[in-house]
Write an enzyme that holds these catalytic residues in place. Structure first.
Site, PDB file in Angstrom:
ATOM      1  N   GLU A 157      20.447  19.946  52.806  1.00 48.59           N
ATOM      2  CA  GLU A 157      19.795  20.840  51.841  1.00 48.59           C
ATOM      3  C   GLU A 157      18.947  20.126  50.794  1.00 48.59           C
ATOM      4  OE1 GLU A 157      23.128  23.133  50.391  1.00 48.59           O
ATOM      5  OE2 GLU A 157      23.841  23.523  52.413  1.00 48.59           O
ATOM      6  N   GLU A 263      26.763  25.887  61.273  1.00 49.34           N
ATOM      7  CA  GLU A 263      27.722  26.693  60.506  1.00 49.34           C
ATOM      8  C   GLU A 263      27.477  28.178  60.768  1.00 49.34           C
ATOM      9  OE1 GLU A 263      27.617  25.445  56.341  1.00 49.34           O
ATOM     10  OE2 GLU A 263      26.845  23.507  56.982  1.00 49.34           O
TER      11      GLU A 263
END
Ligand code: 9MR
Length: 338
Positions: A157, A263
């Site tokens: 991220e 995820e």
């Protein structure tokens, strides 16, 4: 078993039994997510907290359905290096030991991330000292697990939704180069592991995935060690599975890296959730270098955001429509049968 009465010739009996046994196979080449994924040459994994490894129902399902584990928090900086230079791998070791004992692949997550940092890291004001701390952290963690982690989320991220770099202590104090430095440190610590960049809301074309694409293209062009890109796969009513997901995954694969769903989770329930999962998994199945599909957890029961009921198995360990839509998509890719 009693010998047959001779009423039906043994060969005919054998053929009949074979046909009957084969019948279920026609609809499901495999009966578990991991086996169905393996039949397509892929790994099917889940994010797993070490604290549940003693819960029988949980581990029974984990062992049955999944062939890869991602520690939920056990390898994060605020767990493994709460005090500078003092590493605590107890929980992470339990997870890796468990995975190895069951022949499961291991995703290490995460070496460098702006979140879940201990205070001592956030308080380092000097960019040079922070870079040193980052290098030492990665050397310590990736070095500890050297040879035991199949792929690392090296950096999570680093980009905001606009495609600009996310503001973080690393970005502000070290500058753009922090991402490359993390990959170089990870390569030095464990050259056996595949090194991935991981992010969310990058599943389709757009400014954020374009920024990640440009980073990966630059790294590949300059020989910065990178092997894979993780697409976390958070989907909900505001972030639906994009129609161009397969094309987006493919453009990264065309750079010469693997792509992973890391995820995957879809807020919701029922057939709508099932269809969204099928579309996302099918996008991966359409791209040969999409080699890992991992969901955000084993069961809604323990998911960190359980209210969204976003996983394939519900809080009672019942397989949801989404489970079967994913199993069907995997089996269809493997056999052509649903
Ligand atoms: O799974 C993690 C959960 O236990 C934590 O409470 C949460 C805190 O934000 O972070 C979850 O994991 C993150 C993952 O490591 C990276 N992708 C985003 C996930 C959610 O923040």
């Amino acid at each position: 078993m009693k010998k047959s009465s001779g009423a039906v010739a043994p060969l005919a009996t054998a053929l009949l039994v074979t046909a009957l046994l084969a019948a279920p196979q026609a609809h499901a080449a495999a009966y578990t997510l991991k086996d169905a994924a393996a039949a397509t040459g892929r790994v099917f994994g889940a994010v797993v907290p070490a604290g549940l490894l003693g819960v029988a129902d949980y581990t029974k399902t984990l062992d049955q359905e999944f062939g890869q584990v991602t520690p939920e928090n056990e390898m994060k900086w605020n767990v493994v290096e709460r005090v500078r230079g003092k590493f605590d791998f107890a929980a992470a070791d339990r997870l890796v030991d468990y995975a190895e004992s069951r022949g499961m692949a291991v995703r290490g997550s995460v070496l460098a991330w702006h979140s879940q940092l201990p205070g001592w890291v956030v308080n380092i004001s000097s960019g040079a000292r922070l870079l040193t701390a980052l290098r030492e952290h990665i050397a310590g963690v990736a070095g500890h697990f050297r040879g035991r982690v199949d792929y690392w989320d090296v950096v999570n991220e680093a980009f905001g939704d606009s495609g600009a770099r996310r503001n973080s202590v690393f970005q502000e104090r070290i500058g753009d180069g922090w991402v490359e430095e993390a990959f170089l440190a990870a390569e030095a610590a464990d050259p056996t592991a595949k090194l991935c960049y991981n992010d969310y809301y990058t599943d389709g074309f757009g400014p954020k995935s374009d920024a990640v694409y440009d980073l990966v293209r630059d790294f590949v062009a300059r020989g910065v060690p990178i092997d894979c890109v993780g697409f976390q796969g958070y989907f909900n009513s505001d972030h639906r599975v994009p129609a161009d997901m397969a094309a987006n995954l493919r453009r990264f694969a065309d750079l010469g890296v693997d792509v992973h769903l890391t995820e995957l989770n879809v807020t919701g329930s029922g057939e709508k959730q099932a269809k969204a999962y099928a579309v996302a998994v099918s996008a991966c199945l359409a791209v040969p270098r999409c080699t890992v599909i991992a969901v955000g957890g084993v069961t809604d029961k323990y998911y960190w955001n359980a209210a969204k009921t976003p996983l394939l198995i519900d809080a009672d360990y019942s397989r949801k429509p989404a489970y079967f839509s994913v199993l069907d998509a995997l089996n269809e890719a493997a056999t052509g049968w649903r």
